[in-house]
Design an enzyme around this catalytic site. Structure first.
Site, PDB file in Angstrom:
ATOM      1  N   LYS A 102      26.235 -21.146 -43.650  1.00 15.22           N
ATOM      2  CA  LYS A 102      26.459 -19.823 -44.222  1.00 15.22           C
ATOM      3  C   LYS A 102      27.649 -19.170 -43.533  1.00 15.22           C
ATOM      4  CE  LYS A 102      25.165 -15.630 -43.388  1.00 15.22           C
ATOM      5  NZ  LYS A 102      26.334 -14.853 -43.910  1.00 15.22           N
ATOM      6  N   GLU A 151      27.084 -18.858 -29.535  1.00 17.73           N
ATOM      7  CA  GLU A 151      28.379 -18.487 -28.958  1.00 17.73           C
ATOM      8  C   GLU A 151      28.593 -17.037 -29.333  1.00 17.73           C
ATOM      9  OE1 GLU A 151      31.662 -17.218 -28.204  1.00 17.73           O
ATOM     10  OE2 GLU A 151      32.339 -18.265 -30.008  1.00 17.73           O
ATOM     11  N   CYS A 154      36.367 -13.468 -29.599  1.00 18.95           N
ATOM     12  CA  CYS A 154      35.394 -13.474 -28.507  1.00 18.95           C
ATOM     13  C   CYS A 154      36.073 -13.764 -27.177  1.00 18.95           C
ATOM     14  CB  CYS A 154      34.291 -14.488 -28.792  1.00 18.95           C
ATOM     15  SG  CYS A 154      34.881 -16.181 -28.993  1.00 18.95           S
ATOM     16  N   GLU A 201      32.083  -4.827 -25.386  1.00 14.78           N
ATOM     17  CA  GLU A 201      33.061  -5.507 -26.229  1.00 14.78           C
ATOM     18  C   GLU A 201      33.522  -4.585 -27.349  1.00 14.78           C
ATOM     19  OE1 GLU A 201      33.495  -9.982 -27.918  1.00 14.78           O
ATOM     20  OE2 GLU A 201      31.686  -8.924 -28.520  1.00 14.78           O
TER      21      GLU A 201
END
Length: 508
Positions: free
Chosen positions: A192, A267, A301, A401
């Site tokens: 997906k 991750e 990331c 973040e």
């Protein structure tokens, strides 16, 4: 800001038609049973560039059934490594033949610069080829010292049906960090992609079929995390989930996958530091810092979203980073010279701005940028390359973040202080150090809490070198032989040679 290097022209034309993305289930491209579709509006151009079938539980169930049947009957898992490698290498050839088509749609859906999209899609082919090599070289162990009548072997077998859930920031690259390695191991898959960037994944379906991948081995379902992704993470017929995305969603996947004790590989996010010592190549470090925060508009990331600069050089170093940042080509992603493109959605742009406003309120000061920007001739959403000083370790901008083109600058005095600052985060994805003293580099590399440590460089990556994080940056690994092993289970096979086993029951 007028002192930014803004590019408003473009050299790649918008496609004449809107791309139609469909599911790929049991070897057949198809629309949703209820006919629902979703539009993707380009974040840079403000026009509809793709329409995708909007999946429901029905499509996810069908894809999982197809993958389960394909795994259980052995049409792929029982093939030789040579046969699987041949298919993966053919896929790599087809990816290289279609780089421009893949890159254009990815640029339009994500807002990233076309040059970066081309590099991502072309480089993905190498991941497929490396995975193909692993399909042929995978091996277990043997133990022949257990006695003259015992031989034991340790086998590596595919884990089974794997759900692969990928993000919007590097849709084709991250898919290629997962799918070919799962296929090389003999697994079957349900994929997906993000609903914001579905098209390059949908395009891959045709390449898989053309390369000879048997029907049902890889199935693609388009749609939202709920219901499609949640079912892929919780379904009893799925043996493993691999996910790249936010830490918050990763926690949820871990919880729902736990009900059936699936294997999970994650991750997730990062707040990655680069540490700058006075004795390093300061010009090279400044360039790497600029690249590290503005590559892919900071929506990465591995973005080096905080730098720790020795206080002796902090003023001059930040001044150099700001000067370089003003020269970064910013604007229309369809121009090959553009280096910083658009923010993926208006909501995400507003979140980035809110993070900057909160940092300013907490005492940070803006050296560059700090607000949204309109690019002439475009209707998309853009945010200025931003550099913040006066950041302290307790500020949210130093710990959370942002996932945008916002650099937070902190200072340090000693190596111990730099390591403490680097480790003072819930994340542990990557870190970097710039220093000519290799003793300092090695000590930093061994003590910093991160899955990847770069020394006098930033974000160099290779298919052979595994990738992944510690702490709340994730679990498990991707690419390299360690990433391949994620898709394998270990089985011990113990064999007695001859009828030498002593009876347990005394029959006298």
């Amino acid at each position: 800001m007028t002192d930014l290097h803004i590019i408003s022209g473009q050299t790649v034309a918008l496609p004449a038609t809107i791309f139609q993305a469909r599911h790929f289930i049991d070897g057949v491209a198809r629309d949703s049973a209820d006919g629902l579709r979703s539009d993707r509006i380009s974040p840079s151009h403000g026009v509809v560039v793709s329409q995708a079938a909007l999946g429901s539980a029905a499509e996810a169930e069908a894809a999982i059934r197809a993958a389960r049947a394909a795994f259980d009957d052995g049409r792929w898992s029982r093939l030789s490594g040579k046969a699987r490698a041949a298919v993966l290498n053919r896929v790599a050839d087809l990816i290289e033949a279609n780089v421009e088509t893949l890159a254009v749609i990815e640029t339009l859906e994500s807002g990233k610069p076309i040059a970066q999209a081309r590099g991502e899609c072309a480089g993905a082919a190498d991941l497929w080829r490396y995975a193909a090599s692993l399909a042929r070289t995978s091996q277990g162990d043997s133990h022949n010292t257990l006695g003259t009548d015992i031989l034991a072997v340790v086998l590596k077998e595919p884990v089974g049906v794997v759900s692969i859930i990928t993000p919007w920031n590097f849709p084709f690259w991250i898919l290629s960090q997962k799918l070919p390695f799962a296929l090389a191991a003999g697994c079957t898959c349900v994929v997906k992609p993000s609903e914001m960037t579905p098209s390059s994944t949908a395009m891959l379906a045709g390449m898989l079929a053309e390369a000879g991948l048997p029907a049902g081995v890889c199935n693609i379902v388009l749609g939202y995390g709920n219901p499609v992704g949640s079912l892929m993470a919780s379904h009893a017929d799925v043996d493993m989930v691999t996910f790249t995305g936010s830490t918050a969603v990763g926690r949820t996947i871990t919880k729902v996958a736990g009900d059936t004790l699936k294997k999970v590989a994650l991750e997730l996010g990062g707040k990655n530091p680069q540490v700058i010592f006075p004795d390093c190549d300061l010009e090279g470090a400044a360039d790497a810092v600029t690249f590290g925060i503005f590559f892919n508009v900071g929506q990465c990331c591995n973005s080096s979203s905080r730098i720790l600069v020795h206080e002796k050089i902090a003023d001059a170093f930040v001044e150099r980073v700001v000067d370089l940042s003003r020269k970064v080509a910013f604007g229309n992603p369809l121009h090959p010279d553009t280096q910083v493109g658009a923010i993926v959605t208006p909501e995400h742009r507003d979140r980035i701005d809110a993070c900057v406003r909160a940092a300013i309120a907490a005492g940070a000061r803006v050296c560059l940028g700090g607000s949204s920007l309109t690019v002439p001739g475009l209707r998309g959403q853009f945010y200025q390359p931003t550099v913040l000083r006066g950041v302290t370790p307790d500020m949210a901008i130093a710990r959370e973040e942002v996932f945008g083109p916002v650099l937070a600058v902190l200072t340090f005095r000693t190596l111990d202080e730099a390591i403490a600052l680097a480790n003072d985060a819930t994340y542990g994805l990557s870190a970097g150090i710039w220093c000519d003293n290799m003793h300092t580099c090695l000590e930093f590399g061994r003590r910093v809490q991160a899955g990847t440590v770069w020394t006098n460089t930033w974000m160099d990556g290779f298919p052979e070198v595994t990738f992944g994080g510690v702490k709340q940056s994730g679990q498990g690994r991707e690419i390299g032989s360690y990433g391949f092993d994620e898709f394998l289970e270990v089985k011990s096979l113990v064999m007695r040679i001859g009828r030498t086993r002593a009876p347990w029951v005394n029959q006298a």
